[in-house]
Write a protein that holds these residues in place. Structure first.
Motif, PDB file in Angstrom:
ATOM      1  N   UNK A   5       0.845  -1.192   0.000  1.00 52.89           N
ATOM      2  CA  UNK A   5       0.000   0.000   0.000  1.00 52.89           C
ATOM      3  C   UNK A   5       0.879   1.240   0.000  1.00 52.89           C
ATOM      4  N   UNK A   6       0.435   2.257  -0.723  1.00 54.99           N
ATOM      5  CA  UNK A   6       1.127   3.540  -0.722  1.00 54.99           C
ATOM      6  C   UNK A   6       0.081   4.650  -0.666  1.00 54.99           C
ATOM      7  N   UNK A   7       0.532   5.831  -0.303  1.00 51.75           N
ATOM      8  CA  UNK A   7      -0.374   6.962  -0.165  1.00 51.75           C
ATOM      9  C   UNK A   7      -0.095   7.951  -1.287  1.00 51.75           C
ATOM     10  N   UNK A   8      -1.161   8.333  -1.990  1.00 54.15           N
ATOM     11  CA  UNK A   8      -1.061   9.309  -3.072  1.00 54.15           C
ATOM     12  C   UNK A   8      -2.299  10.195  -3.036  1.00 54.15           C
ATOM     13  N   UNK A   9      -2.081  11.486  -3.085  1.00 61.67           N
ATOM     14  CA  UNK A   9      -3.187  12.455  -3.057  1.00 61.67           C
ATOM     15  C   UNK A   9      -4.086  12.245  -1.847  1.00 61.67           C
ATOM     16  N   UNK A  10      -3.477  11.863  -0.731  1.00 62.36           N
ATOM     17  CA  UNK A  10      -4.228  11.687   0.498  1.00 62.36           C
ATOM     18  C   UNK A  10      -4.988  10.386   0.597  1.00 62.36           C
ATOM     19  N   UNK A  11      -4.860   9.518  -0.400  1.00 64.89           N
ATOM     20  CA  UNK A  11      -5.577   8.241  -0.412  1.00 64.89           C
ATOM     21  C   UNK A  11      -4.593   7.073  -0.343  1.00 64.89           C
ATOM     22  N   UNK A  78      11.572   3.905  -3.838  1.00 60.38           N
ATOM     23  CA  UNK A  78      12.167   4.947  -2.999  1.00 60.38           C
ATOM     24  C   UNK A  78      11.428   6.274  -3.087  1.00 60.38           C
ATOM     25  N   UNK A  79      10.414   6.340  -3.940  1.00 60.90           N
ATOM     26  CA  UNK A  79       9.603   7.553  -4.046  1.00 60.90           C
ATOM     27  C   UNK A  79       8.247   7.404  -3.371  1.00 60.90           C
ATOM     28  N   UNK A  80       7.982   6.230  -2.803  1.00 59.71           N
ATOM     29  CA  UNK A  80       6.671   5.971  -2.224  1.00 59.71           C
ATOM     30  C   UNK A  80       6.566   6.506  -0.801  1.00 59.71           C
ATOM     31  N   UNK A 125       1.292   0.719  11.589  1.00 59.91           N
ATOM     32  CA  UNK A 125       2.171   1.729  11.003  1.00 59.91           C
ATOM     33  C   UNK A 125       2.774   1.125   9.745  1.00 59.91           C
ATOM     34  N   UNK A 126       3.175   1.977   8.829  1.00 57.03           N
ATOM     35  CA  UNK A 126       3.760   1.518   7.584  1.00 57.03           C
ATOM     36  C   UNK A 126       5.267   1.630   7.578  1.00 57.03           C
ATOM     37  N   UNK A 127       5.872   1.001   6.605  1.00 62.80           N
ATOM     38  CA  UNK A 127       7.318   1.121   6.388  1.00 62.80           C
ATOM     39  C   UNK A 127       7.665   2.593   6.206  1.00 62.80           C
ATOM     40  N   UNK A 128       8.688   3.051   6.915  1.00 61.91           N
ATOM     41  CA  UNK A 128       9.113   4.442   6.800  1.00 61.91           C
ATOM     42  C   UNK A 128       8.423   5.404   7.735  1.00 61.91           C
ATOM     43  N   UNK A 129       7.365   4.964   8.400  1.00 62.91           N
ATOM     44  CA  UNK A 129       6.666   5.845   9.334  1.00 62.91           C
ATOM     45  C   UNK A 129       7.510   6.114  10.576  1.00 62.91           C
ATOM     46  N   UNK A 130       7.366   7.309  11.127  1.00 61.66           N
ATOM     47  CA  UNK A 130       7.866   7.568  12.468  1.00 61.66           C
ATOM     48  C   UNK A 130       6.899   6.948  13.468  1.00 61.66           C
ATOM     49  N   UNK A 131       7.448   6.352  14.520  1.00 59.88           N
ATOM     50  CA  UNK A 131       6.637   5.813  15.614  1.00 59.88           C
ATOM     51  C   UNK A 131       6.947   6.641  16.854  1.00 59.88           C
ATOM     52  N   UNK A 132       5.911   7.149  17.478  1.00 58.21           N
ATOM     53  CA  UNK A 132       6.109   8.044  18.607  1.00 58.21           C
ATOM     54  C   UNK A 132       6.144   7.262  19.919  1.00 58.21           C
ATOM     55  N   UNK A 133       7.200   7.495  20.675  1.00 59.38           N
ATOM     56  CA  UNK A 133       7.381   6.845  21.972  1.00 59.38           C
ATOM     57  C   UNK A 133       6.404   7.481  22.962  1.00 59.38           C
ATOM     58  N   UNK A 201       7.294  -4.179   4.439  1.00 56.64           N
ATOM     59  CA  UNK A 201       6.670  -3.294   3.472  1.00 56.64           C
ATOM     60  C   UNK A 201       5.665  -3.988   2.564  1.00 56.64           C
ATOM     61  N   UNK A 202       5.831  -5.316   2.402  1.00 51.72           N
ATOM     62  CA  UNK A 202       4.998  -6.065   1.472  1.00 51.72           C
ATOM     63  C   UNK A 202       4.081  -7.038   2.198  1.00 51.72           C
ATOM     64  N   UNK A 203       3.029  -7.424   1.500  1.00 56.92           N
ATOM     65  CA  UNK A 203       2.252  -8.617   1.825  1.00 56.92           C
ATOM     66  C   UNK A 203       2.560  -9.619   0.721  1.00 56.92           C
ATOM     67  N   UNK A 204       3.352 -10.635   1.066  1.00 55.13           N
ATOM     68  CA  UNK A 204       3.831 -11.595   0.071  1.00 55.13           C
ATOM     69  C   UNK A 204       2.940 -12.832   0.114  1.00 55.13           C
TER      70      UNK A 204
END
Length: 302
Positions: A5-11, A78-80, A125-133, A201-204
């Protein structure tokens, strides 16, 4: 097949990772399969079964035959901006103390039955997300885990049939606030904080993974290897887990089961060596065939 899954235009949108890049399923369906009911996310892909997977395979093949940036259907990883590999599971079920050496490092008895607890969707959370302690904890720990994603409704499933009900697998991090987890005999408080279940990052799909009970699994913190094991060290294997849980509740398509973590967590260190996650720490979960899941820890802002 590797879904993501990726986010584009808020979706949040569905993609397929291939050797040519990431296929934007919605854009590809509009270009090559006009009128086709293309899945909008992994949940719809799972629900659609073999017919929907067949459509996704056709889209990949058609797009590959006309590969090029001008097609508007290919993206670079790397652009996702990534989203969790499963975005709306009905249940997130977790298995505790399921690796022999992890039970030993925490001086815990080997469980006679799977220890079952849960997380909620707020923890995703997704790959690349910050996780808040969380401000309420000073002992946040990492836990590399294999995630099972259910493919069809399962109840009272026999062990020998259990893996037939699995759609696929993901890398996961069962982040745990140990001081909250151990406050009472119920673990939920330390497990259900926001962002405490990075997934991806994937669902394999299961056919690409093969035997889930023989996969190398690692966790790295700021590049330092903290966990390095194999899913063969599980006390209860994946088929046993799916069967066991299905005896007690109905598993629905898209449900996620986290299968436990190997040795090497901070809680397993001697007290004088326990250094829990802090602001700026980068945690990477690597599982053979499933890719690398990376998140950065951040202090929660008041």
């Amino acid at each position: 097949m590797k879904l993501l899954h990726f986010i584009a235009d808020g979706n949040t949108k569905l993609g397929v990772a291939t050797a040519n890049g990431v296929l934007d399923v919605e854009a590809a369906a509009a270009k090559f399969e006009a009128g086709a009911a293309a899945p909008k996310d992994a949940q719809e892909a799972i629900a659609g079964g073999e017919e929907t997977l067949g459509l996704l395979n056709r889209l990949v093949e058609q797009a590959a035959a006309s590969v090029g940036a001008e097609d508007g259907v290919w993206m670079r990883e790397n652009e996702l901006t990534w989203a969790p590999s499963v975005t709306r599971p009905n249940k997130i079920i977790c298995i505790g103390l399921n690796y022999r050496r992890h039970a030993e490092e925490t001086n815990s008895p080997i469980p006679a039955s799977p220890i079952v607890f849960h997380k909620f969707n707020n923890a995703l959370a997704g790959h690349g997300d910050d996780v808040f302690l969380p401000r309420t904890s000073v002992k946040v720990d990492y836990e590399a885990e294999l995630a099972i994603v259910i493919g069809r409704k399962a109840k009272y499933v026999a062990k020998e049939d259990a893996l037939d009900y699995v759609f696929g697998y993901s890398s996961a991090n069962d982040l745990s606030a140990r001081d909250l987890q151990m406050r009472t005999s119920q673990w939920a408080l330390g497990k259900c904080c926001d962002g405490f279940a990075p997934l991806g990052p994937y669902l394999v799909t299961a056919d690409e993974v093969g035997n889930p009970n023989d996969l190398r699994i690692r966790c790295l913190v700021n590049g330092e290897v903290r966990q390095d094991s194999n899913t063969s060290d599980m006390i209860f294997a994946c088929d046993e887990i799916v069967s066991y849980v299905s005896q007690h509740m109905t598993l629905e398509p898209g449900d996620v089961i986290l299968t436990g973590t190997p040795e090497g967590v901070v809680m397993g260190y001697p007290p004088e060596r326990q250094i829990y996650l802090k602001d700026g720490d980068t945690v990477t979960i690597e599982i053979e065939k499933l890719g690398s899941l990376t998140n950065t820890m951040k202090n929660e802002i008041a």
